[in-house]
Design a protein around this motif. Structure first.
Motif, PDB file in Angstrom:
ATOM      1  N   TYR A  74       0.118   5.338  -0.473  1.00  0.00           N
ATOM      2  CA  TYR A  74      -0.856   5.482   0.600  1.00  0.00           C
ATOM      3  C   TYR A  74      -0.187   5.303   1.954  1.00  0.00           C
ATOM      4  CZ  TYR A  74      -3.760   4.728  -3.488  1.00  0.00           C
ATOM      5  OH  TYR A  74      -4.305   4.819  -4.739  1.00  0.00           O
ATOM      6  N   THR A  75      -0.836   5.817   2.998  1.00  0.00           N
ATOM      7  CA  THR A  75      -0.269   5.707   4.337  1.00  0.00           C
ATOM      8  C   THR A  75      -0.373   4.289   4.879  1.00  0.00           C
ATOM      9  OG1 THR A  75      -2.402   6.367   5.288  1.00  0.00           O
ATOM     10  CG2 THR A  75      -0.764   8.106   4.874  1.00  0.00           C
ATOM     11  N   CYS A  87       0.835  -1.217   0.000  1.00  0.00           N
ATOM     12  CA  CYS A  87       0.000   0.000   0.000  1.00  0.00           C
ATOM     13  C   CYS A  87       0.862   1.257   0.000  1.00  0.00           C
ATOM     14  CB  CYS A  87      -0.920   0.004   1.221  1.00  0.00           C
ATOM     15  SG  CYS A  87      -2.145  -1.326   1.231  1.00  0.00           S
ATOM     16  N   LYS A  88       1.949   1.236   0.747  1.00  0.00           N
ATOM     17  CA  LYS A  88       2.833   2.401   0.811  1.00  0.00           C
ATOM     18  C   LYS A  88       3.578   2.606  -0.502  1.00  0.00           C
ATOM     19  CE  LYS A  88       3.412   2.442   5.832  1.00  0.00           C
ATOM     20  NZ  LYS A  88       4.325   2.318   6.984  1.00  0.00           N
ATOM     21  N   LYS A  95      -5.775   1.048   5.193  1.00  0.00           N
ATOM     22  CA  LYS A  95      -7.043   1.762   5.351  1.00  0.00           C
ATOM     23  C   LYS A  95      -7.230   2.812   4.252  1.00  0.00           C
ATOM     24  CE  LYS A  95      -9.788   4.336   8.751  1.00  0.00           C
ATOM     25  NZ  LYS A  95      -9.816   4.874  10.137  1.00  0.00           N
ATOM     26  N   GLU A  96      -6.202   3.621   4.000  1.00  0.00           N
ATOM     27  CA  GLU A  96      -6.309   4.637   2.947  1.00  0.00           C
ATOM     28  C   GLU A  96      -6.402   3.989   1.583  1.00  0.00           C
ATOM     29  OE1 GLU A  96      -4.033   8.579   1.121  1.00  0.00           O
ATOM     30  OE2 GLU A  96      -3.030   7.353   2.649  1.00  0.00           O
ATOM     31  N   PHE A  97      -5.669   2.903   1.378  1.00  0.00           N
ATOM     32  CA  PHE A  97      -5.736   2.194   0.095  1.00  0.00           C
ATOM     33  C   PHE A  97      -7.158   1.708  -0.183  1.00  0.00           C
ATOM     34  CE2 PHE A  97      -5.803  -2.018  -1.941  1.00  0.00           C
ATOM     35  CZ  PHE A  97      -5.392  -1.657  -3.218  1.00  0.00           C
ATOM     36  N   LYS A  98      -7.806   1.117   0.836  1.00  0.00           N
ATOM     37  CA  LYS A  98      -9.182   0.633   0.673  1.00  0.00           C
ATOM     38  C   LYS A  98     -10.125   1.778   0.291  1.00  0.00           C
ATOM     39  CE  LYS A  98     -11.125  -2.106   3.630  1.00  0.00           C
ATOM     40  NZ  LYS A  98     -11.586  -2.796   4.870  1.00  0.00           N
ATOM     41  N   PHE A  99      -9.938   2.921   0.934  1.00  0.00           N
ATOM     42  CA  PHE A  99     -10.788   4.081   0.664  1.00  0.00           C
ATOM     43  C   PHE A  99     -10.627   4.545  -0.787  1.00  0.00           C
ATOM     44  CE2 PHE A  99     -11.328   8.729   0.527  1.00  0.00           C
ATOM     45  CZ  PHE A  99     -12.646   8.835   0.957  1.00  0.00           C
ATOM     46  N   GLN A 100      -9.379   4.655  -1.255  1.00  0.00           N
ATOM     47  CA  GLN A 100      -9.112   5.120  -2.609  1.00  0.00           C
ATOM     48  C   GLN A 100      -9.564   4.096  -3.650  1.00  0.00           C
ATOM     49  OE1 GLN A 100      -8.361   8.089  -3.381  1.00  0.00           O
ATOM     50  NE2 GLN A 100      -7.907   8.813  -1.307  1.00  0.00           N
TER      51      GLN A 100
END
Length: 245
Positions: free
Chosen positions: A60-61, A55-56, A64-69
């Protein structure tokens, strides 16, 4: 952007673990919203730390942020597909309704173009292409035809126009004020004048001996640009009518 490009940008180098995670998400992207990072790691036969690193790498941080995007991306794609599918369906529906245009109106225009001494054709902005298409089509049939994409140029035709000439104007809205200003005089002297529009309520029809209203007013008004391709379809119908004599 395609899903594989979203999940694996060209500038990102993947490890073996990254590739396993990528393959799992690519196969079932919508399922990612329903599973935990632990479940994804298990399905990809890798570790939670590897998922976080993946994810990074994508910027992404974390997971969680990856799932959102990813969720936003999938929603955007769904809306894009629906909008395009709806647009295409409406376009085909309008195009199919062209078969309902009265045959005598097509015949009348075709006969005027063929029997005239010269043809003068106007189309402004996006309507310019079908106007040019008609002029070129008539030239291919050895008829002297002139085309312009603005009314100022058309006003210079006044001294050239003869009684047996044909004058054709394409106007999507049928609300062009420049028709009265620049070409109402020559129009009043001719019998073979045609306004081709999508507006059945156009007030400009009083300047023309013939007004051909094409189907699809609602579609034309909601289109992002003037639907010149529908005008072009009508031009093809007219040229085909002439060549089939």
């Amino acid at each position: 952007m395609k899903l594989n490009e979203f999940l694996k940008p060209n500038n990102v180098e993947f490890s073996k673990s990254d590739k396993k995670i990528y393959e799992v998400i690519l196969k079932h992207p919508a399922h990612v919203q329903l599973i935990t990072i632990q479940k994804l790691a298990t399905d990809a036969q890798t570790s939670v730390a590897s998922v976080q690193r993946y994810c990074k790498k994508l910027g992404y941080t974390g997971f969680k942020e990856f799932k959102f995007q990813l969720k936003n991306y999938l929603l955007q794609q769904l809306n894009f597909d629906k909008n395009n599918s709806s647009y295409l369906s409406n376009y085909l529906k309008v195009a199919n309704s062209f078969k309902n245009i009265e045959e005598d109106k097509i015949s009348n225009l075709a006969e005027a173009l063929v029997s005239s001494n010269h043809n003068y054709i106007i189309g402004v902005y996006y309507s310019s292409m079908p106007a040019k298409q008609l002029a070129m089509g008539m030239q291919d049939l050895n008829k002297v035809s002139f085309y312009t994409d603005n009314y100022v140029n058309a006003s210079h035709w006044v001294g050239l126009i003869e009684e047996e000439d044909a004058f054709v104007v394409f106007s999507v809205s049928g609300n062009d004020p420049y028709i009265k200003k620049y070409i109402s005089e020559p129009l009043s002297k001719l019998s073979k004048t045609y306004l081709i529009t999508f507006n059945p309520d156009t007030k400009l029809s009083k300047y023309f001996k013939n007004c051909i209203v094409l189907p699809g007013k609602a579609f034309a008004n909601s289109s992002a640009i003037d639907p010149q391709s529908l005008f072009s379809l009508f031009v093809e119908m007219v040229i085909n009518h002439i060549t089939s004599y």
